[in-house]
Design a protein around this motif. Structure first.
Motif, PDB file in Angstrom:
ATOM      1  N   LYS A   7      40.663  43.582 128.349  1.00 35.47           N
ATOM      2  CA  LYS A   7      40.239  43.261 127.211  1.00 35.47           C
ATOM      3  C   LYS A   7      40.303  44.323 125.612  1.00 35.47           C
ATOM      4  O   LYS A   7      40.154  45.366 125.448  1.00 35.47           O
ATOM      5  N   GLN A  31      43.295  40.503 127.616  1.00 32.50           N
ATOM      6  CA  GLN A  31      43.361  39.357 126.462  1.00 32.50           C
ATOM      7  C   GLN A  31      43.333  40.123 125.549  1.00 32.50           C
ATOM      8  O   GLN A  31      42.243  41.473 125.491  1.00 32.50           O
ATOM      9  N   ALA A  33      43.242  40.885 120.331  1.00 27.81           N
ATOM     10  CA  ALA A  33      43.290  40.196 119.386  1.00 27.81           C
ATOM     11  C   ALA A  33      44.138  41.544 118.626  1.00 27.81           C
ATOM     12  O   ALA A  33      44.495  42.330 118.653  1.00 27.81           O
ATOM     13  N   LEU A  59      45.011  36.687 121.027  1.00 30.70           N
ATOM     14  CA  LEU A  59      44.674  35.923 119.682  1.00 30.70           C
ATOM     15  C   LEU A  59      44.552  36.456 118.336  1.00 30.70           C
ATOM     16  O   LEU A  59      45.037  37.894 117.969  1.00 30.70           O
ATOM     17  N   VAL A  61      44.341  37.442 114.356  1.00 30.35           N
ATOM     18  CA  VAL A  61      43.015  37.635 113.663  1.00 30.35           C
ATOM     19  C   VAL A  61      43.803  38.519 112.032  1.00 30.35           C
ATOM     20  O   VAL A  61      44.202  39.632 112.182  1.00 30.35           O
ATOM     21  N   ASP A  77      32.022  39.891 116.025  1.00 25.50           N
ATOM     22  CA  ASP A  77      32.904  38.199 116.064  1.00 25.50           C
ATOM     23  C   ASP A  77      34.047  38.955 117.782  1.00 25.50           C
ATOM     24  O   ASP A  77      34.343  38.059 118.374  1.00 25.50           O
ATOM     25  N   ILE A  78      35.067  39.351 117.171  1.00 26.46           N
ATOM     26  CA  ILE A  78      36.026  39.525 117.793  1.00 26.46           C
ATOM     27  C   ILE A  78      35.856  39.946 119.431  1.00 26.46           C
ATOM     28  O   ILE A  78      36.035  39.239 120.397  1.00 26.46           O
ATOM     29  N   THR A  80      33.072  39.312 120.433  1.00 27.58           N
ATOM     30  CA  THR A  80      32.374  38.138 121.616  1.00 27.58           C
ATOM     31  C   THR A  80      32.703  37.058 121.902  1.00 27.58           C
ATOM     32  O   THR A  80      33.117  36.626 122.802  1.00 27.58           O
ATOM     33  N   ARG A  81      33.831  36.866 121.232  1.00 29.26           N
ATOM     34  CA  ARG A  81      36.000  36.104 121.316  1.00 29.26           C
ATOM     35  C   ARG A  81      35.481  36.437 123.321  1.00 29.26           C
ATOM     36  O   ARG A  81      36.697  35.720 123.708  1.00 29.26           O
ATOM     37  N   LEU A  82      36.109  37.749 122.611  1.00 27.97           N
ATOM     38  CA  LEU A  82      37.088  38.509 124.085  1.00 27.97           C
ATOM     39  C   LEU A  82      36.387  38.502 125.573  1.00 27.97           C
ATOM     40  O   LEU A  82      36.086  38.567 125.990  1.00 27.97           O
TER      41      LEU A  82
END
Ligand SMILES: NC(=O)c1ccc[n+]([C@@H]2O[C@H](COP(=O)([O-])OP(=O)(O)OC[C@H]3O[C@@H](n4cnc5c(N)ncnc54)[C@H](OP(=O)(O)O)[C@@H]3O)[C@@H](O)[C@H]2O)c1
Length: 250
Positions: A7, A31, A33, A59, A61, A77-78, A80-82
């Protein structure tokens, strides 16, 4: 075997080295961002990477690193999303053309704001998280240009020298807590930043650079020259006394 990164955040990933790092990480199953300002480029890149991979691992951003106040919230936020974070790569950088007799405070401020302060702002958020968890990887894309004060673009050299010192300090703080901090010093890479420049030594593709950068991060290297032969050049350049260096047109 070095730990794989699963991640990650790549700041400055809409083109060049950052885009190639993002693609490389997703190819390895991570994964990621991908952050930058140019929305269209970023979404097109993530769509292409995800289609190729067959799952949504990239993802997009949209973010400008000069918007410092948004960074703590965006970082939370990132992550959490990852669903976590193993590594952060800061690749965002600008190098406007500067004439040999030009002294522009606006251009200088832009380079320091993006290349240096932007990196500090993202690394500070990552440092807090990684220090708490006693693990993580911080990777800064600096440059061979930061090894000495070059006459061509004083503020660019300064922005990268500052990043080098900052990363060394972070390494000394966080190394004892299980967090690796890697300084990457690329030579010449074939990207928008070097477009139109001729006769560049040992130029490599962004994909090749990304492979070496991700490997250096996985191996938790302190500093990696990319490609490796620049280490010798860097060592020589740093050892030239000032009275000689100021006569050299580099
Ligand atoms: N190419 C080389 O030979 C070379 C050599 C040594 C070091 N480097 C370093 O490698 C890094 C990547 O450069 P590159 O060669 O891949 O050039 P590039 O293709 O121009 O990539 C620069 C990246 O930085 C992003 N960026 C610029 N300003 C930003 C901002 N305010 N906020 C967020 N992102 C921003 C750009 O995205 P947006 O424009 O979409 O925001 C782009 O994704 C830079 O730090 C550069 O100094 C390059």
């Amino acid at each position: 075997m070095p730990d794989k990164i699963t991640k990650a955040i790549v700041v400055g990933a809409s083109s060049g080295i950052g885009a190639a790092i993002g693609e490389r990480l997703v190819t390895q199953g991570a994964q990621v961002a991908l952050l930058a300002r140019r929305e269209e480029e970023l979404y097109a890149l993530c769509n292409r990477i995800n289609e190729h991979r067959g799952e949504d691992l990239a993802l997009p951003v949209v973010h400008d690193v000069r918007e410092r106040k948004t960074i703590p919230g965006l970082f939370q936020d990132i992550t959490t999303r990852l669903g976590g974070l193993d590594a952060i790569f800061f690749t965002a950088g600008v190098m406007p053309h500067v004439e040999p007799d030009e002294y522009s405070t606006d251009k200088d401020a832009l380079m320091i704001e993006v290349n240096t302060i932007g990196a500090m702002a993202w690394f500070n958020e990552a440092s807090k998280r990684f220090e708490r968890l006693n693990k993580g990887r911080i990777v800064g894309i600096s440059s061979i240009a930061g090894d000495r004060g070059r006459r061509r673009n004083p503020a660019y050299s300064t922005s990268k020298a500052a990043m080098n010192t900052y990363l060394e300090s972070l390494r000394n703080r966080l190394g004892v807590k299980g967090v690796s901090v890697t300084t990457i010093k690329p030579g010449f890479v074939d990207t928008a930043m070097t477009k139109g420049m001729s006769g560049l030594l040992w130029m490599i593709s962004p994909e090749k650079a990304a492979g070496k950068i991700v490997r250096a991060a996985e191996k938790k290297k302190n500093t990696a020259y990319v490609p490796g032969q620049w280490r010798l050049v860097g060592t020589i350049i740093r050892s030239i006394p000032s009275f000689l260096f100021k006569r050299l047109n580099i």
